[in-house]
Design an enzyme around this catalytic site. Structure first.
Site, PDB file in Angstrom:
ATOM      1  N   ILE A  15       0.860  -1.339  -0.192  1.00 53.46           N
ATOM      2  CA  ILE A  15      -0.036  -0.099   0.005  1.00 53.46           C
ATOM      3  C   ILE A  15       1.150   1.312  -0.091  1.00 53.46           C
ATOM      4  O   ILE A  15       0.564   2.426  -0.845  1.00 53.46           O
ATOM      5  CB  ILE A  15      -0.992  -0.022   1.217  1.00 53.46           C
ATOM      6  CG1 ILE A  15      -1.971  -1.408   1.082  1.00 53.46           C
ATOM      7  CG2 ILE A  15      -1.724   1.161   1.042  1.00 53.46           C
ATOM      8  CD1 ILE A  15      -2.549  -1.484   2.374  1.00 53.46           C
ATOM      9  N   ASP A  34      12.135   2.059   4.687  1.00 55.01           N
ATOM     10  CA  ASP A  34      11.535   0.884   5.140  1.00 55.01           C
ATOM     11  C   ASP A  34      12.728  -0.126   5.614  1.00 55.01           C
ATOM     12  O   ASP A  34      13.850   0.365   5.425  1.00 55.01           O
ATOM     13  CB  ASP A  34      11.229   0.217   3.587  1.00 55.01           C
ATOM     14  CG  ASP A  34      10.054  -0.774   3.959  1.00 55.01           C
ATOM     15  OD1 ASP A  34      10.195  -1.914   4.301  1.00 55.01           O
ATOM     16  OD2 ASP A  34       9.195  -0.646   3.368  1.00 55.01           O
ATOM     17  N   SER A 126      -6.805  -0.281  10.646  1.00 55.47           N
ATOM     18  CA  SER A 126      -7.401  -1.254   9.941  1.00 55.47           C
ATOM     19  C   SER A 126      -8.889  -1.354  10.773  1.00 55.47           C
ATOM     20  O   SER A 126      -9.250  -1.100  11.848  1.00 55.47           O
ATOM     21  CB  SER A 126      -6.549  -2.525  10.342  1.00 55.47           C
ATOM     22  OG  SER A 126      -7.340  -3.655  10.196  1.00 55.47           O
ATOM     23  N   TYR A 150      -2.185  -8.337  16.600  1.00 54.35           N
ATOM     24  CA  TYR A 150      -2.146  -7.130  15.523  1.00 54.35           C
ATOM     25  C   TYR A 150      -3.353  -6.119  15.943  1.00 54.35           C
ATOM     26  O   TYR A 150      -2.842  -5.060  15.791  1.00 54.35           O
ATOM     27  CB  TYR A 150      -2.392  -7.936  14.345  1.00 54.35           C
ATOM     28  CG  TYR A 150      -2.541  -6.880  13.283  1.00 54.35           C
ATOM     29  CD1 TYR A 150      -1.681  -5.982  12.553  1.00 54.35           C
ATOM     30  CD2 TYR A 150      -3.742  -6.880  12.437  1.00 54.35           C
ATOM     31  CE1 TYR A 150      -1.805  -5.371  11.468  1.00 54.35           C
ATOM     32  CE2 TYR A 150      -3.895  -6.137  11.440  1.00 54.35           C
ATOM     33  CZ  TYR A 150      -3.007  -5.193  10.895  1.00 54.35           C
ATOM     34  OH  TYR A 150      -3.260  -4.352  10.062  1.00 54.35           O
ATOM     35  N   LYS A 154      -2.806  -1.776  16.819  1.00 52.73           N
ATOM     36  CA  LYS A 154      -3.279  -0.835  16.091  1.00 52.73           C
ATOM     37  C   LYS A 154      -4.096   0.060  16.962  1.00 52.73           C
ATOM     38  O   LYS A 154      -4.060   1.395  16.810  1.00 52.73           O
ATOM     39  CB  LYS A 154      -4.157  -1.425  14.764  1.00 52.73           C
ATOM     40  CG  LYS A 154      -3.461  -2.059  13.570  1.00 52.73           C
ATOM     41  CD  LYS A 154      -2.829  -0.961  12.828  1.00 52.73           C
ATOM     42  CE  LYS A 154      -1.930  -1.665  11.684  1.00 52.73           C
ATOM     43  NZ  LYS A 154      -1.011  -0.821  11.106  1.00 52.73           N
ATOM     44  N   TYR A 177      -8.859   0.812   7.199  1.00 53.29           N
ATOM     45  CA  TYR A 177      -9.051   0.387   5.964  1.00 53.29           C
ATOM     46  C   TYR A 177      -9.618  -0.898   5.998  1.00 53.29           C
ATOM     47  O   TYR A 177      -9.428  -1.772   6.954  1.00 53.29           O
ATOM     48  CB  TYR A 177      -7.716  -0.331   5.236  1.00 53.29           C
ATOM     49  CG  TYR A 177      -6.466   0.614   5.133  1.00 53.29           C
ATOM     50  CD1 TYR A 177      -6.815   2.184   5.462  1.00 53.29           C
ATOM     51  CD2 TYR A 177      -5.222   0.303   4.950  1.00 53.29           C
ATOM     52  CE1 TYR A 177      -5.421   2.937   5.093  1.00 53.29           C
ATOM     53  CE2 TYR A 177      -3.970   0.951   4.806  1.00 53.29           C
ATOM     54  CZ  TYR A 177      -4.301   2.491   5.053  1.00 53.29           C
ATOM     55  OH  TYR A 177      -3.049   3.283   4.823  1.00 53.29           O
ATOM     56  N   LEU A 200      -7.408 -13.933   0.962  1.00 48.09           N
ATOM     57  CA  LEU A 200      -8.273 -14.471   0.008  1.00 48.09           C
ATOM     58  C   LEU A 200      -7.662 -14.198  -1.388  1.00 48.09           C
ATOM     59  O   LEU A 200      -7.593 -14.996  -2.057  1.00 48.09           O
ATOM     60  CB  LEU A 200      -9.683 -14.207   0.226  1.00 48.09           C
ATOM     61  CG  LEU A 200     -10.704 -14.796  -0.823  1.00 48.09           C
ATOM     62  CD1 LEU A 200     -10.327 -16.388  -0.865  1.00 48.09           C
ATOM     63  CD2 LEU A 200     -12.195 -14.197  -0.547  1.00 48.09           C
ATOM     64  N   ARG A 231     -17.131  -9.573   3.410  1.00 48.04           N
ATOM     65  CA  ARG A 231     -16.021  -8.536   3.621  1.00 48.04           C
ATOM     66  C   ARG A 231     -16.424  -7.662   2.740  1.00 48.04           C
ATOM     67  O   ARG A 231     -17.019  -7.680   1.906  1.00 48.04           O
ATOM     68  CB  ARG A 231     -14.719  -9.150   3.513  1.00 48.04           C
ATOM     69  CG  ARG A 231     -14.148 -10.372   4.320  1.00 48.04           C
ATOM     70  CD  ARG A 231     -13.908  -9.763   6.059  1.00 48.04           C
ATOM     71  NE  ARG A 231     -13.056 -10.800   6.545  1.00 48.04           N
ATOM     72  CZ  ARG A 231     -14.377 -11.724   7.480  1.00 48.04           C
ATOM     73  NH1 ARG A 231     -15.415 -11.625   7.400  1.00 48.04           N
ATOM     74  NH2 ARG A 231     -13.388 -12.605   8.138  1.00 48.04           N
TER      75      ARG A 231
END
Ligand code: NAD
Ligand code: WQD
Length: 331
Positions: A15, A34, A126, A150, A154, A177, A200, A231
């Site tokens: 992203i 990064d 998220s 996780y 966040k 997101y 997926l 989703r």
């Protein structure tokens, strides 16, 4: 003077890389950082080749390389920090909780420490922060709950950002997101399907690439339209445009705001697979297996707040998401 310098963290990733490519095309100056903990140099080489004047890069670990990070701020003097860097696997976060908390929360804290009221912060949050909520669709006021390490990382980042926004005047937007898929138009930055074994869309791509014609579908007995999980898939082009709207908005807010980035459409696993097959002339078959631990039945957004206040709306269809995901890896 127009503000046009963006520090993009996680710029080598899916992203962050797509966002950087698009804003470089628009004429922004980008300093990317990064650590390559979940990526490689591919995107970096592309950016240097295509945007030699406006792109710079440093390999640093934001959670640990504090002095190097300070130097980036001193040298580049960013107007905006768009913070994508983070580890993102739900299952890995359960196996390595300390790493996930230290990496994700530590990186966010170290960035915020370098900021002041002249710099603006956009954070990749998220839908996972909403946990397992039977009341769908989710609005920004839905309750927050961690169902994985996780998710906890966040939530802790969002809370930290809130502290700095209220106490240090760092104007910030957290973008939550839903399920980003697809690729931008030039197919230059592509989601690494080799690196993402459990989502997926990368799984579907992996099936076709490996000549396997069956995908495991986790659960067929959810209380959903066809028994499989639902989703809110969102095209990465729409997602990136949401960030551009946020860059405009963050300069006008008082302290902090939160926005869902989703389409508001709830799509089942079966619907996604059948759209993928139809759009790309494939014939991937379904093999139903047990539910995956930690999965929720339904998770989709009410995107109205972003529509009304960011003047942003997702436009691209599920067909387009499936087509672009597949076309991108072919190229
Ligand atoms: P990605 O793994 O492709 O990119 C993340 C990048 O951050 C990688 O290049 C990684 O090497 C880098 N990174 C991680 N920790 C770092 C550190 N300490 N210092 C420097 N770099 C570091 O992931 P993505 O899909 O591009 O996700 C970007 C962000 O969006 C993440 O924060 C993720 O949690 C969030 N998000 C992603 C999704 C999704 O489905 N892809 C959904 C919701 C939120
Ligand atoms: C979607 C649906 C699966 C693979 C995860 C994170 C979330 C966010 C996005 C970062 C579910 C089913 C999947 C497969 C399947 N990431 N599935 N067979 O779980 O909604 O969200 O990524 O923030 O935090 O949790 O996405 O793509 O893994 O799953 O049946 O091989 O597909 O059960 O219903 P998910 P996903």
């Amino acid at each position: 003077m127009k503000k046009n310098k963006i520090l993009v963290t996680g710029v080598a990733g899916y992203i962050g890389g797509t966002f950087a490519y698009e804003v470089l095309k628009m004429g922004f100056k980008v300093y990317g950082v990064d650590s390559f903990i979940n990526s490689n140099r591919n995107n970096i080489d592309i950016f240097f080749k295509n945007f030699p004047r406006d792109f710079n890069f440093l390999e640093i670990d934001l959670a640990n390389d504090i002095l190097e990070l300070k130097k980036v701020f001193d040298e580049f003097k960013p107007d905006f920090i768009v913070h994508f860097a983070g580890l993102k696997s739900v299952s890995e976060s359960q196996e390595k909780p300390d790493l996930y908390m230290a990496n994700n929360v530590g990186s966010t804290r170290n960035l915020l420490e370098n900021m002041n009221s002249e710099t603006f912060f956009i954070f990749s949050s998220s839908a996972t922060v909403y946990g397992n909520n039977p009341n769908q669709p989710l609005t920004e006021d839905s309750p927050i709950e961690a169902t994985s390490v996780y998710g906890m990382s966040k939530i802790e980042c969002e809370n930290l950002i809130k502290d700095y926004a209220f106490n240090k005047g760092v104007k910030s937007i957290c973008l939550r997101y839903f399920n980003p898929v697809g690729s931008h138009q030039e197919f230059v930055v592509v989601e690494d399907y080799l690196n993402q074994p459990d989502n997926l869309m990368p799984k579907l791509i992996e099936c076709v690439k490996n000549g396997k014609n069956t995908i495991n579908v986790y659960g067929s007995d959810y209380k959903t339209k066809d028994g499989t999980g639902e989703r809110d898939y969102i095209h990465i082009i729409d997602l990136v445009e949401g960030h551009i709207a946020a860059i405009d908005k963050v300069q006008k807010i008082e302290n902090i705001d939160f926005f869902n980035l989703g389409t508001g459409q709830s799509t089942s696993v079966v619907e996604l697979i059948s759209t993928f097959n139809k759009t790309n002339e494939q014939n991937i078959k379904i093999n139903y297996v047990d539910r995956r631990l930690g999965d929720v039945a339904i998770c989709y957004s009410n995107p109205l707040k972003a529509h009304n206040e960011l003047n942003w709306q997702a436009k691209l269809s599920l067909e387009r998401m499936c087509k672009d995901s597949w076309e991108a890896v072919q190229k």
